[in-house]
Design a protein around this motif. Structure first.
Motif, PDB file in Angstrom:
ATOM      1  N   VAL A 185      55.704  80.285  34.895  1.00  0.00           N
ATOM      2  CA  VAL A 185      56.806  79.396  35.279  1.00  0.00           C
ATOM      3  C   VAL A 185      58.018  79.646  34.390  1.00  0.00           C
ATOM      4  CG1 VAL A 185      57.582  76.996  35.295  1.00  0.00           C
ATOM      5  CG2 VAL A 185      55.389  77.593  36.306  1.00  0.00           C
ATOM      6  N   ALA A 186      57.779  79.739  33.082  1.00  0.00           N
ATOM      7  CA  ALA A 186      58.884  79.982  32.152  1.00  0.00           C
ATOM      8  C   ALA A 186      59.583  81.304  32.467  1.00  0.00           C
ATOM      9  CB  ALA A 186      58.359  79.989  30.710  1.00  0.00           C
ATOM     10  N   SER A 187      58.811  82.355  32.742  1.00  0.00           N
ATOM     11  CA  SER A 187      59.401  83.658  33.060  1.00  0.00           C
ATOM     12  C   SER A 187      60.186  83.596  34.364  1.00  0.00           C
ATOM     13  CB  SER A 187      58.293  84.716  33.165  1.00  0.00           C
ATOM     14  OG  SER A 187      57.584  84.828  31.944  1.00  0.00           O
ATOM     15  N   LEU A 188      59.660  82.874  35.353  1.00  0.00           N
ATOM     16  CA  LEU A 188      60.360  82.742  36.632  1.00  0.00           C
ATOM     17  C   LEU A 188      61.674  81.985  36.468  1.00  0.00           C
ATOM     18  CD1 LEU A 188      57.347  81.882  38.985  1.00  0.00           C
ATOM     19  CD2 LEU A 188      58.708  83.980  39.008  1.00  0.00           C
ATOM     20  N   GLU A 189      61.668  80.939  35.646  1.00  0.00           N
ATOM     21  CA  GLU A 189      62.886  80.169  35.435  1.00  0.00           C
ATOM     22  C   GLU A 189      63.957  80.998  34.727  1.00  0.00           C
ATOM     23  OE1 GLU A 189      61.030  75.640  35.253  1.00  0.00           O
ATOM     24  OE2 GLU A 189      61.314  76.753  33.398  1.00  0.00           O
ATOM     25  N   ILE A 190      63.529  81.830  33.791  1.00  0.00           N
ATOM     26  CA  ILE A 190      64.489  82.705  33.108  1.00  0.00           C
ATOM     27  C   ILE A 190      65.005  83.775  34.058  1.00  0.00           C
ATOM     28  CG2 ILE A 190      64.753  84.383  31.241  1.00  0.00           C
ATOM     29  CD1 ILE A 190      62.578  82.732  29.738  1.00  0.00           C
ATOM     30  N   LEU A 191      64.110  84.360  34.838  1.00  0.00           N
ATOM     31  CA  LEU A 191      64.522  85.364  35.827  1.00  0.00           C
ATOM     32  C   LEU A 191      65.491  84.759  36.836  1.00  0.00           C
ATOM     33  CD1 LEU A 191      64.170  88.222  36.990  1.00  0.00           C
ATOM     34  CD2 LEU A 191      62.201  87.355  38.283  1.00  0.00           C
ATOM     35  N   LEU A 192      65.253  83.509  37.191  1.00  0.00           N
ATOM     36  CA  LEU A 192      66.139  82.828  38.130  1.00  0.00           C
ATOM     37  C   LEU A 192      67.540  82.670  37.555  1.00  0.00           C
ATOM     38  CD1 LEU A 192      66.593  81.361  40.793  1.00  0.00           C
ATOM     39  CD2 LEU A 192      65.588  79.303  39.766  1.00  0.00           C
ATOM     40  N   TRP A 193      67.631  82.469  36.239  1.00  0.00           N
ATOM     41  CA  TRP A 193      68.960  82.365  35.618  1.00  0.00           C
ATOM     42  C   TRP A 193      69.744  83.658  35.827  1.00  0.00           C
ATOM     43  CZ3 TRP A 193      71.863  84.872  31.940  1.00  0.00           C
ATOM     44  CH2 TRP A 193      73.012  84.201  31.508  1.00  0.00           C
ATOM     45  N   PHE A 194      69.084  84.789  35.659  1.00  0.00           N
ATOM     46  CA  PHE A 194      69.761  86.068  35.869  1.00  0.00           C
ATOM     47  C   PHE A 194      70.122  86.260  37.343  1.00  0.00           C
ATOM     48  CE2 PHE A 194      67.679  86.925  31.806  1.00  0.00           C
ATOM     49  CZ  PHE A 194      68.720  87.524  31.109  1.00  0.00           C
ATOM     50  N   ARG A 195      69.289  85.733  38.229  1.00  0.00           N
ATOM     51  CA  ARG A 195      69.624  85.813  39.661  1.00  0.00           C
ATOM     52  C   ARG A 195      70.863  84.977  39.973  1.00  0.00           C
ATOM     53  NH1 ARG A 195      71.486  85.867  43.749  1.00  0.00           N
ATOM     54  NH2 ARG A 195      70.588  85.951  45.841  1.00  0.00           N
ATOM     55  N   VAL A 196      70.956  83.805  39.362  1.00  0.00           N
ATOM     56  CA  VAL A 196      72.142  82.966  39.557  1.00  0.00           C
ATOM     57  C   VAL A 196      73.363  83.639  38.927  1.00  0.00           C
ATOM     58  CG1 VAL A 196      73.187  80.729  39.023  1.00  0.00           C
ATOM     59  CG2 VAL A 196      70.777  80.855  39.672  1.00  0.00           C
ATOM     60  N   LEU A 197      73.177  84.272  37.761  1.00  0.00           N
ATOM     61  CA  LEU A 197      74.281  84.987  37.119  1.00  0.00           C
ATOM     62  C   LEU A 197      74.794  86.105  38.013  1.00  0.00           C
ATOM     63  CD1 LEU A 197      76.038  85.612  34.617  1.00  0.00           C
ATOM     64  CD2 LEU A 197      74.166  87.056  33.787  1.00  0.00           C
ATOM     65  N   LEU A 198      73.897  86.822  38.673  1.00  0.00           N
ATOM     66  CA  LEU A 198      74.319  87.888  39.579  1.00  0.00           C
ATOM     67  C   LEU A 198      75.141  87.322  40.726  1.00  0.00           C
ATOM     68  CD1 LEU A 198      74.184  90.825  40.535  1.00  0.00           C
ATOM     69  CD2 LEU A 198      72.016  90.277  41.682  1.00  0.00           C
ATOM     70  N   SER A 199      74.726  86.180  41.256  1.00  0.00           N
ATOM     71  CA  SER A 199      75.504  85.550  42.324  1.00  0.00           C
ATOM     72  C   SER A 199      76.893  85.166  41.849  1.00  0.00           C
ATOM     73  CB  SER A 199      74.770  84.301  42.833  1.00  0.00           C
ATOM     74  OG  SER A 199      73.544  84.644  43.439  1.00  0.00           O
ATOM     75  N   ALA A 200      76.979  84.707  40.582  1.00  0.00           N
ATOM     76  CA  ALA A 200      78.287  84.339  40.031  1.00  0.00           C
ATOM     77  C   ALA A 200      79.180  85.567  39.862  1.00  0.00           C
ATOM     78  CB  ALA A 200      78.097  83.625  38.696  1.00  0.00           C
ATOM     79  N   ILE A 201      78.576  86.666  39.420  1.00  0.00           N
ATOM     80  CA  ILE A 201      79.345  87.902  39.255  1.00  0.00           C
ATOM     81  C   ILE A 201      79.892  88.382  40.596  1.00  0.00           C
ATOM     82  CG2 ILE A 201      79.169  90.344  38.620  1.00  0.00           C
ATOM     83  CD1 ILE A 201      77.161  89.527  36.479  1.00  0.00           C
ATOM     84  N   LEU A 202      79.105  88.163  41.646  1.00  0.00           N
ATOM     85  CA  LEU A 202      79.528  88.567  42.995  1.00  0.00           C
ATOM     86  C   LEU A 202      80.387  87.511  43.681  1.00  0.00           C
ATOM     87  CD1 LEU A 202      76.164  90.131  44.264  1.00  0.00           C
ATOM     88  CD2 LEU A 202      78.170  91.319  43.355  1.00  0.00           C
ATOM     89  N   PHE A 203      80.660  86.421  42.957  1.00  0.00           N
ATOM     90  CA  PHE A 203      81.512  85.339  43.458  1.00  0.00           C
ATOM     91  C   PHE A 203      80.975  84.745  44.760  1.00  0.00           C
ATOM     92  CE2 PHE A 203      84.337  87.619  40.605  1.00  0.00           C
ATOM     93  CZ  PHE A 203      84.905  86.565  39.900  1.00  0.00           C
ATOM     94  N   THR A 204      79.656  84.528  44.784  1.00  0.00           N
ATOM     95  CA  THR A 204      79.063  83.807  45.906  1.00  0.00           C
ATOM     96  C   THR A 204      79.535  82.357  45.876  1.00  0.00           C
ATOM     97  OG1 THR A 204      77.118  85.232  45.733  1.00  0.00           O
ATOM     98  CG2 THR A 204      76.878  83.217  47.026  1.00  0.00           C
ATOM     99  N   LYS A 205      79.609  81.734  47.028  1.00  0.00           N
ATOM    100  CA  LYS A 205      80.116  80.371  47.137  1.00  0.00           C
ATOM    101  C   LYS A 205      79.334  79.416  46.228  1.00  0.00           C
ATOM    102  CE  LYS A 205      81.402  76.948  50.654  1.00  0.00           C
ATOM    103  NZ  LYS A 205      81.329  76.619  52.108  1.00  0.00           N
ATOM    104  N   PHE A 206      80.074  78.649  45.445  1.00  0.00           N
ATOM    105  CA  PHE A 206      79.537  77.645  44.523  1.00  0.00           C
ATOM    106  C   PHE A 206      78.689  78.244  43.401  1.00  0.00           C
ATOM    107  CE2 PHE A 206      79.626  75.205  48.655  1.00  0.00           C
ATOM    108  CZ  PHE A 206      80.805  74.511  48.352  1.00  0.00           C
ATOM    109  N   SER A 207      78.676  79.561  43.262  1.00  0.00           N
ATOM    110  CA  SER A 207      77.768  80.187  42.303  1.00  0.00           C
ATOM    111  C   SER A 207      78.115  79.845  40.858  1.00  0.00           C
ATOM    112  CB  SER A 207      77.765  81.705  42.502  1.00  0.00           C
ATOM    113  OG  SER A 207      79.079  82.235  42.346  1.00  0.00           O
ATOM    114  N   TRP A 208      79.402  79.718  40.525  1.00  0.00           N
ATOM    115  CA  TRP A 208      79.767  79.414  39.138  1.00  0.00           C
ATOM    116  C   TRP A 208      79.394  77.983  38.770  1.00  0.00           C
ATOM    117  CZ3 TRP A 208      80.850  82.747  35.445  1.00  0.00           C
ATOM    118  CH2 TRP A 208      81.251  84.033  35.817  1.00  0.00           C
ATOM    119  N   ILE A 209      79.520  77.079  39.710  1.00  0.00           N
ATOM    120  CA  ILE A 209      79.073  75.701  39.457  1.00  0.00           C
ATOM    121  C   ILE A 209      77.560  75.677  39.271  1.00  0.00           C
ATOM    122  CG2 ILE A 209      78.898  73.371  40.428  1.00  0.00           C
ATOM    123  CD1 ILE A 209      81.494  73.914  41.928  1.00  0.00           C
TER     124      ILE A 209
END
Length: 287
Positions: A185-209
């Motif tokens: 679970v801990a590894s998945l939650e950390i991996l998910l942070w990087f997935r959200v970061l990638l969305s922010a880098i790509l400027f996906t809608k609401f990704s920075w929030i």
């Protein structure tokens, strides 16, 4: 967790007593989450994750997650109120509650754009919650423990009881795989942070929030979970080993040390214990 109904009651009454509790609603919520996640998984592996049923399964899974954690938060509040506690806790104390954090994130994922990886940590928790409830409540209600023969007594001299073999198997499963699953679970939650970061880098809608909200969540998990601390520590150690190689350019090595320094400063600056009296929160699993 409340005990199962008395074995002296008829089966129908035992079941009625069981299903009328909030705890049973909590159990049903976790079962619903697993069923919806499984249904969504079928759509995902067949590349049909934006169909009507896939979207319905995904959203319903997080509705179920929000309901289960909402029940736990409500029961905790009610227990403190019944105990006559004058201090229910301020905003910082509320934020520091693991179950409040997971309730908030379930609501965030419910309304955020689909991110399948976000379902996985909730699924792992639900597997263990369903297993524990089945072992401690459902099985004893359907098949109450039988009393052993007079020769079989406990160390206290009282007649011992024989539990269901299925309950024993579930108990062994939970005990054997709990630590490994919490690390997952801990590894998945950390991996998910990087997935959200990638969305922010790509400027996906609401990704920075979403990145800001999820970063706060991960920071809280780091403060409260030894599994998250271990997963991050292991990841940092691996990167340290990679950048320590002679083939690594000095600029890359310096950049990594800078990132680590900034992360350490941010961690110290956002330590919630500095603002609520310096008490370490208990490291408990989310319910």
């Amino acid at each position: 967790m409340a005990p199962p109904p008395s074995a002296s009651m008829p089966l129908g009454q035992r079941m009625m007593h069981l299903v009328q509790t909030l705890q049973y609603g909590w159990f049903v919520g976790h079962v619903m989450l697993l069923l919806c996640a499984f249904r969504y998984g079928l759509s995902y592996i067949t590349f049909n994750f934006y169909t009507r049923w896939a979207r319905y399964s995904y959203r319903t899974a997080f509705v179920a997650a929000a309901a289960t954690y909402g029940i736990v938060v409500y029961k905790a509040y009610r227990a403190r109120a019944r105990a006559g506690s004058r201090h229910q806790g301020g905003p910082l104390s509320l934020i520091g509650d693991e179950n409040v954090q997971y309730l908030a994130m379930a609501l965030v994922w419910l309304f955020a754009p689909q991110m399948p990886l976000a379902l996985l940590p909730f699924m792992v928790y639900s597997v263990f919650h369903v297993a524990t409830y089945t072992r401690n409540n459902l099985i004893p209600t359907l098949q109450p423990p039988t009393q052993s023969t007079p020769t079989g007594t406990s160390p206290s001299g009282r007649p011992s009881t024989k539990s269901s073999p299925l309950a024993d198997t579930i108990g062994k499963f939970v005990k054997e795989y709990y630590d490994a699953s919490m690390t997952l679970v801990a590894s998945l939650e950390i991996l998910l942070w990087f997935r959200v970061l990638l969305s922010a880098i790509l400027f996906t809608k609401f990704s920075w929030i979403l990145l800001a909200v999820y970063t706060v969540f991960i920071r809280s998990r780091y403060s409260q979970s030894s599994f998250v601390q271990g997963a991050i520590g292991e990841g940092v150690a691996r990167v340290d080993a990679l950048v320590a190689g002679q083939s690594t350019p000095p600029a890359v090595r310096q950049g990594w040390h800078t990132v680590k320094g900034l992360a350490r400063q941010a961690t110290d600056a956002t330590d919630i214990n500095r603002y609520i009296g310096g008490q370490q929160p208990g490291m408990k699993k989310a319910q």
